[in-house]
Structures are given as structure tokens and as C-alpha cells.
Design an enzyme around this catalytic site. Structure first.
Site, PDB file in Angstrom:
ATOM      1  CB  CYS A  53      31.521  35.301  38.653  1.00 18.06           C
ATOM      2  SG  CYS A  53      32.142  36.831  37.459  1.00 18.06           S
ATOM      3  CG  HIS A  74      36.960  33.348  37.408  1.00 17.04           C
ATOM      4  ND1 HIS A  74      35.769  32.843  37.517  1.00 17.04           N
ATOM      5  CD2 HIS A  74      36.640  34.694  37.581  1.00 17.04           C
ATOM      6  CE1 HIS A  74      34.750  33.666  37.565  1.00 17.04           C
ATOM      7  NE2 HIS A  74      35.293  34.948  37.582  1.00 17.04           N
ATOM      8  CD  GLU A  75      39.573  37.580  37.910  1.00 16.33           C
ATOM      9  OE1 GLU A  75      39.408  38.530  37.460  1.00 16.33           O
ATOM     10  OE2 GLU A  75      38.848  37.083  38.893  1.00 16.33           O
ATOM     11  CG  HIS A  88      36.129  38.221  34.303  1.00 14.05           C
ATOM     12  ND1 HIS A  88      34.839  38.406  34.118  1.00 14.05           N
ATOM     13  CD2 HIS A  88      36.128  37.688  35.154  1.00 14.05           C
ATOM     14  CE1 HIS A  88      34.186  38.129  35.107  1.00 14.05           C
ATOM     15  NE2 HIS A  88      34.905  37.506  35.845  1.00 14.05           N
TER      16      HIS A  88
END
Length: 178
Positions: free
Chosen positions: A89, A131-132, A135
Site C-alpha cells: 500500500c 484495495h482502492e 480505502h
């Protein structure tokens, strides 16, 4: 090469769940522009807006050397087929974690023109999207670790922080070859 300032853990903006946007306006287009100018220089596959201090539910990614952007992305479906991968990350540099995620997901989002798109993403692209989207929901890769892994990460992170204070260097020391 341009230096990109990435928001680093434990900055609280990384923990904020970003609200959905009701419209694509000039502020959204400016955020997309900002992501597009930083993405090629950040040494990553993708970049969420909050990783550069922008509180909007947008992320940019590179696909076939082209910038693409998703606004208000939501995972609608995910496969039962799971796989592990060493995941890093940009907001937690110098660390990689064995993370298990679904292999295939279906994402619904808006594109920069304001049109709804559905994208089925598998493998690395599916992992990038997950993953995004994490976030944008205030979730970090370290949240997916078990307690033992979290403890190890915190010990290593604190050790690196202490090392930087002692040496005055912003990067961790390179291992010596004996």
C-alpha cells in the site's frame, strides 16, 4: 521525476468513510485531474483520492497504459474463489502483507462522464479494485491481518520510526550483505 506526496498511515483521513457523490461537477473533475497527474509517479497500480488528501469517492488506475477512473465504486458481487497475494500500500510504504481476497468481483460505479458502468474484474485488477474501494471506505490492508500479524506490523513500524529518528533519514536503512 516528480515527487508525489502520499498520505501515510496513521493519518486519520485514511480512516474516513467517504460519502457518495450526487453529481459530477468541476470539483470532481479537478480531483480526477489531480489523481491523473500523480498516478504515473507514485509507483503503484492505483491511487484513491483520500491517499492524496481529497475526500471524494474516486480512484484512478492504469489499464493498458491508460488512466481510468471510478467514482462511487461499490462491489456488487464477489466470487467464492479466494486467493492470497502479497499486497502493498502506498500509504504504508515498505510493507507487504499476505492478503486473501475474492478472485473475481463485479463493481458498479460512475465514470467521469457520469455514466453508470459495471466492470467484472479478476486477478490483479480485481485485487486493485478491492484495495482502492477499501480505502474509500476507511479500511486499510492492515485491517485484513490477523492479530499476530498486526502486532508484528506495529512492532516493525515502530522500529523503523525509531531508526529514522536516530539516523535522521526518512527511509529505512538498507540491509547489509555479510
Amino acid at each position: 521525476m516528480a515527487k508525489v506526496k502520499i498520505v501515510r498511515y496513521p493519518n486519520p483521513i485514511l480512516r474516513e468513510k467517504i460519502d457518495h457523490l450526487d453529481e459530477i461537477n468541476q470539483d470532481v473533475l479537478d480531483a480526477i485531474w489531480s489523481i491523473s497527474t500523480k498516478l504515473p509517479f507514485c509507483n503503484g497500480y492505483a491511487l484513491a483520492a483520500n491517499q492524496i488528501g481529497i475526500g471524494m469517492p474516486i480512484f484512478g488506475y492504469l489499464e493498458n497504459r491508460r488512466h481510468k477512473f471510478l467514482i462511487n465504486p461499490v462491489i456488487k458481487e464477489s466470487s467464492d474463489d479466494m486467493f492470497f497475494y502479497q499486497e502493498g500500500c502506498l500509504s504504508i510504504p515498505n510493507f507487504y502483507f499476505p492478503i486473501e481476497r475474492p478472485n473475481t468481483i463485479l463493481v458498479e460505479a460512475l465514470n467521469p462522464d457520469g455514466n453508470t458502468v459495471e466492470i467484472e474484474a479478476s486477478g490483479l485488477l480485481g485485487r486493485i479494485f478491492q484495495h482502492e474501494i477499501d480505502h474509500l471506505n476507511g479500511k486499510l490492508v492492515i485491517d485484513l491481518l490477523n492479530e499476530e500479524q498486526k502486532q508484528y506490523f506495529e512492532e516493525k513500524r515502530m522500529s523503523l520510526a525509531q531508526s529514522r529518528k536516530v539516523t535522521g533519514k526518512s527511509k529505512p536503512p538498507k540491509p547489509k550483505n555479510d
